[in-house]
Every structure is written in structure tokens, then in C-alpha cells.
Design an enzyme around this catalytic site. Structure first.
Site, PDB file in Angstrom:
ATOM      1  N   LYS A  13       0.827  -1.210   0.000  1.00  0.00           N
ATOM      2  CA  LYS A  13       0.000   0.000   0.000  1.00  0.00           C
ATOM      3  C   LYS A  13       0.862   1.261   0.000  1.00  0.00           C
ATOM      4  CE  LYS A  13      -2.056  -1.020   3.883  1.00  0.00           C
ATOM      5  NZ  LYS A  13      -1.355  -2.295   4.162  1.00  0.00           N
ATOM      6  N   ARG A  88      -9.518   1.314   8.600  1.00  0.00           N
ATOM      7  CA  ARG A  88      -9.104  -0.056   8.887  1.00  0.00           C
ATOM      8  C   ARG A  88     -10.192  -0.838   9.608  1.00  0.00           C
ATOM      9  NH1 ARG A  88      -3.131   0.808   8.863  1.00  0.00           N
ATOM     10  NH2 ARG A  88      -2.161  -1.230   8.748  1.00  0.00           N
ATOM     11  N   ARG A 125      11.543  -5.788   4.768  1.00  0.00           N
ATOM     12  CA  ARG A 125      11.169  -4.371   4.649  1.00  0.00           C
ATOM     13  C   ARG A 125      12.124  -3.499   5.464  1.00  0.00           C
ATOM     14  NH1 ARG A 125       5.191  -1.940   5.387  1.00  0.00           N
ATOM     15  NH2 ARG A 125       5.185  -2.957   7.430  1.00  0.00           N
ATOM     16  N   ARG A 158      11.273  -2.173  11.208  1.00  0.00           N
ATOM     17  CA  ARG A 158      10.264  -1.796  12.199  1.00  0.00           C
ATOM     18  C   ARG A 158      10.093  -2.891  13.245  1.00  0.00           C
ATOM     19  NH1 ARG A 158       5.243   0.167   8.620  1.00  0.00           N
ATOM     20  NH2 ARG A 158       4.176  -0.961  10.260  1.00  0.00           N
ATOM     21  N   ARG A 169      -0.772  -9.192  13.226  1.00  0.00           N
ATOM     22  CA  ARG A 169      -1.336  -8.128  12.378  1.00  0.00           C
ATOM     23  C   ARG A 169      -2.166  -8.701  11.234  1.00  0.00           C
ATOM     24  NH1 ARG A 169       3.880  -5.161  10.897  1.00  0.00           N
ATOM     25  NH2 ARG A 169       2.574  -3.695   9.772  1.00  0.00           N
TER      26      ARG A 169
HETATM   27  P1  ADP Z   1       1.199  -1.630   7.533  1.00  0.00           P
HETATM   28  O1  ADP Z   1       2.515  -1.387   6.911  1.00  0.00           O
HETATM   29  O2  ADP Z   1       1.045  -2.922   8.231  1.00  0.00           O
HETATM   30  O3  ADP Z   1       0.058  -1.401   6.612  1.00  0.00           O
HETATM   31  P2  ADP Z   1       0.887   0.863   9.025  1.00  0.00           P
HETATM   32  O4  ADP Z   1       2.167   1.576   8.984  1.00  0.00           O
HETATM   33  O5  ADP Z   1      -0.201   1.318   8.141  1.00  0.00           O
HETATM   34  O6  ADP Z   1       1.164  -0.684   8.802  1.00  0.00           O
HETATM   35  O7  ADP Z   1       0.331   0.823  10.527  1.00  0.00           O
HETATM   36  C1  ADP Z   1       1.141   0.398  11.608  1.00  0.00           C
HETATM   37  C2  ADP Z   1       0.278   0.276  12.854  1.00  0.00           C
HETATM   38  O8  ADP Z   1      -0.310   1.552  13.159  1.00  0.00           O
HETATM   39  C3  ADP Z   1      -0.892  -0.684  12.738  1.00  0.00           C
HETATM   40  O9  ADP Z   1      -0.515  -2.025  13.002  1.00  0.00           O
HETATM   41  C4  ADP Z   1      -1.835  -0.117  13.810  1.00  0.00           C
HETATM   42  O10 ADP Z   1      -1.411  -0.475  15.109  1.00  0.00           O
HETATM   43  C5  ADP Z   1      -1.626   1.384  13.679  1.00  0.00           C
HETATM   44  N1  ADP Z   1      -2.591   1.988  12.732  1.00  0.00           N
HETATM   45  C6  ADP Z   1      -2.309   2.601  11.556  1.00  0.00           C
HETATM   46  N2  ADP Z   1      -3.433   3.049  10.981  1.00  0.00           N
HETATM   47  C7  ADP Z   1      -4.458   2.705  11.797  1.00  0.00           C
HETATM   48  C8  ADP Z   1      -5.864   2.865  11.740  1.00  0.00           C
HETATM   49  N3  ADP Z   1      -6.492   3.474  10.700  1.00  0.00           N
HETATM   50  N4  ADP Z   1      -6.598   2.389  12.780  1.00  0.00           N
HETATM   51  C9  ADP Z   1      -6.020   1.777  13.820  1.00  0.00           C
HETATM   52  N5  ADP Z   1      -4.708   1.576  13.924  1.00  0.00           N
HETATM   53  C10 ADP Z   1      -3.921   2.042  12.933  1.00  0.00           C
HETATM   54  P1  ADP Z   2       2.197  -1.771   3.250  1.00  0.00           P
HETATM   55  O1  ADP Z   2       2.207  -0.270   3.227  1.00  0.00           O
HETATM   56  O2  ADP Z   2       0.999  -2.356   2.577  1.00  0.00           O
HETATM   57  O3  ADP Z   2       2.415  -2.334   4.604  1.00  0.00           O
HETATM   58  P2  ADP Z   2       4.782  -1.593   1.865  1.00  0.00           P
HETATM   59  O4  ADP Z   2       4.505  -0.726   0.692  1.00  0.00           O
HETATM   60  O5  ADP Z   2       5.545  -1.015   2.986  1.00  0.00           O
HETATM   61  O6  ADP Z   2       3.420  -2.276   2.377  1.00  0.00           O
HETATM   62  O7  ADP Z   2       5.530  -2.916   1.319  1.00  0.00           O
HETATM   63  C1  ADP Z   2       5.926  -3.951   2.216  1.00  0.00           C
HETATM   64  C2  ADP Z   2       7.304  -4.478   1.787  1.00  0.00           C
HETATM   65  O8  ADP Z   2       7.192  -5.172   0.549  1.00  0.00           O
HETATM   66  C3  ADP Z   2       8.343  -3.388   1.540  1.00  0.00           C
HETATM   67  O9  ADP Z   2       9.605  -3.895   1.917  1.00  0.00           O
HETATM   68  C4  ADP Z   2       8.265  -3.132   0.040  1.00  0.00           C
HETATM   69  O10 ADP Z   2       9.499  -2.644  -0.488  1.00  0.00           O
HETATM   70  C5  ADP Z   2       7.959  -4.538  -0.488  1.00  0.00           C
HETATM   71  N1  ADP Z   2       7.073  -4.519  -1.671  1.00  0.00           N
HETATM   72  C6  ADP Z   2       6.076  -3.655  -1.969  1.00  0.00           C
HETATM   73  N2  ADP Z   2       5.467  -3.992  -3.142  1.00  0.00           N
HETATM   74  C7  ADP Z   2       6.099  -5.117  -3.576  1.00  0.00           C
HETATM   75  C8  ADP Z   2       5.938  -5.968  -4.744  1.00  0.00           C
HETATM   76  N3  ADP Z   2       4.997  -5.718  -5.675  1.00  0.00           N
HETATM   77  N4  ADP Z   2       6.782  -7.022  -4.855  1.00  0.00           N
HETATM   78  C9  ADP Z   2       7.730  -7.277  -3.915  1.00  0.00           C
HETATM   79  N5  ADP Z   2       7.933  -6.526  -2.806  1.00  0.00           N
HETATM   80  C10 ADP Z   2       7.127  -5.449  -2.640  1.00  0.00           C
END
Ligand code: ADP
Ligand code: ADP
Ligand code: ZN
Length: 211
Positions: A13, A88, A125, A158, A169
Site C-alpha cells: 500500500k 481499517r 522491509r 520496524r 497483524r
Molecule cells: P502496515 O505497513 O502494516 O500497513 P501501518 O504503517 O499502516 O502498517 O500501521 C502500523 C500500525 O499503526 C498498525 O498495526 C496499527 O497499530 C496502527 N494503525 C495505523 N493506521 C491505523 C488505523 N487506521 N486504525 C487503527 N490503527 C492504525
Molecule cells: P504496506 O504499506 O501495505 O504495509 P509496503 O509498501 O511497505 O506495504 O511494502 C511492504 C514491503 O514489501 C516493503 O519492503 C516493500 O518494499 C515490499 N514490496 C512492496 N510492493 C512489492 C511488490 N509488488 N513485490 C515485492 N515486494 C514489494
């Protein structure tokens, strides 16, 4: 253009949201980044959010809804925005719908990646402490090891990307966030993409839909 990003943790995302934000010149609003910045700065919100985040749980709705509703009403959001990590939960989506009224979300972009791929992705990541950019040691490496291509700051693994927290998660995702797919399908805004493809291919597929 108002966009939200759906998909499991690690689906890509943030990676896609950043590219979309640059191409269409709309702000990328990541609630995870907002919480991490608050934790870094030692704010009250950061202190409250951290205990949930460390356990792989969602931060309670009441700590996130007002923050996002205020954010999307700022001047830089008049042309649109891309919400990454919000909503979420169903109550968050309902609160957003209520705040937007007739001015609905245009696209809910769902990036599909099976759970079996996610744990490996998260282990590789790396996140920038400066600008929030994310990389992957294999799939999206930086030019110089350990240093952000965009801002030069250090990269970290992280705390919540450890395998045991990632599994939690994913469980939380299936239970609380996946129902949003139905919500946005009913609203007519859901568009689905195969997130197992190469980063640039996923992006091209998204652009074909957004125009
Ligand atoms: P991911 O890379 O898993 O998508 P995020 O960086 O978006 O993770 O979020 C990390 C953490 O921050 C989540 O596991 C949650 O604890 C919290 N968080 C982020 N956005 C929300 C939301 N909209 N509602 C509740 N918790 C959130
Ligand atoms: P989210 O925001 O959904 O948690 P991220 O964009 O941070 O996810 O991506 C999670 C991990 O996967 C990162 O290390 C990113 O560089 C890698 N990644 C993202 N898209 C792809 C893809 N299409 N193929 C392989 N690795 C990916
Ligand atoms: Zn950076």
C-alpha cells in the site's frame, strides 16, 4: 481524486501510494506514518498508540478518526488525496463516509497478496526514519545500503515487522479490515489488483484504471 488503499499489512500500500501521490500530485496521508512521527516526538497520542502498535493491534478508532477527518479538510487536499492505512475498521469507514457526505471516495484500491508471501516481505522491509519511504532488501533495494535514496536518512527494521507480530497483524487484518472490501464493493468504488507482481507492474495496472 480521492483514493483509499486497502490490503494486508505488507501488501504494498505504502509503496504504491507514494508513486500515485507523485504522479497525480495529491498528498499521501499514512496513518501509520502519523503515529510513528508522534511516537518519535514523544506526544501524548504517540504514547497511547505505541502500546497497541507494538502488540500488532489496531489503535482504537477514537484516536484515529478525528485526526484523519481534520487532515482531509486541510487546503492541500482540495484536489484530492490518498489515504494509506485508513480506514481499517467498519466504524472508521462509516465515520469517513459521514464526513464526506456526497463527496464520495472515487477509488478503494485493494492490493491482494496471500498471507504466505507477507511474512517474508516484512522481514525484508526497511523503513526510512526521515521520510517514511519503504524499501525491500531484495525486491526494492536502496542504491546505498542502509541509506534512504530520497532523503539520505537511516533505514530501520520496524519493531512490528518481526514474524510473531506480523502474524498477529494479519489476524487483525482478516478480522477487522477485510470486511471493508465488501463495504467499498457495495459503494461501487472497489478496484482490485494482484500485489504479487513486480512493483512497477502493479503501478502500471493501477494507472490504467485511474487514467
Ligand atoms: P502496515 O505497513 O502494516 O500497513 P501501518 O504503517 O499502516 O502498517 O500501521 C502500523 C500500525 O499503526 C498498525 O498495526 C496499527 O497499530 C496502527 N494503525 C495505523 N493506521 C491505523 C488505523 N487506521 N486504525 C487503527 N490503527 C492504525
Ligand atoms: P504496506 O504499506 O501495505 O504495509 P509496503 O509498501 O511497505 O506495504 O511494502 C511492504 C514491503 O514489501 C516493503 O519492503 C516493500 O518494499 C515490499 N514490496 C512492496 N510492493 C512489492 C511488490 N509488488 N513485490 C515485492 N515486494 C514489494
Ligand atoms: Zn527517507
Amino acid at each position: 481524486m480521492k483514493i483509499i488503499m486497502l490490503g494486508a499489512p505488507g501488501a504494498g500500500k505504502g509503496t504504491q501510494a507514494k508513486m500515485i501521490s507523485e504522479k497525480y500530485d495529491i498528498p499521501h496521508i499514512s496513518t501509520g506514518d502519523i503515529f510513528r512521527a508522534n511516537i518519535k516526538n514523544g506526544t501524548e497520542l504517540g504514547k497511547k498508540a505505541k502500546s497497541y502498535m507494538d502488540q500488532g493491534l489496531l489503535v482504537p478508532d477514537e484516536l484515529v478518526v478525528d485526526l484523519v477527518v481534520d487532515r482531509v479538510q486541510q487546503d492541500d487536499c482540495t484536489k484530492g488525496y490518498i489515504l494509506d492505512g485508513f480506514p481499517r475498521t467498519i466504524p472508521q469507514a462509516e465515520a469517513l463516509d459521514a464526513a464526506l457526505g456526497e463527496d464520495k471516495i472515487d477509488y478503494a484500491i485493494d492490493i491482494e497478496v496471500p498471507d504466505s508471501n507477507i511474512v517474508e516481505r516484512m522481514g525484508g522491509r526497511r523503513a526510512c526514519v526521515g521520510c517514511g519511504a519503504t524499501y525491500h532488501i531484495v525486491y526494492n533495494p536502496t542504491k546505498e545500503e542502509g541509506k534512504c535514496d530520497k532523503c539520505g536518512e537511516a533505514l530501520i527494521l520496524r519493531d512490528d515487522d518481526k514474524p510473531e507480530t506480523v502474524q498477529k497483524r494479519l489476524d487483525v487484518y482478516h478480522e477487522q479490515t477485510q470486511p471493508l472490501i465488501d463495504h467499498y464493493t457495495k459503494a461501487g468504488s472497489l478496484v482490485e489488483f494482484d500485489g504479487t507482481l513486480d512493483i512497477n507492474v502493479v503501478f502500471e495496472n493501477i494507472i490504467k484504471v485511474l487514467g
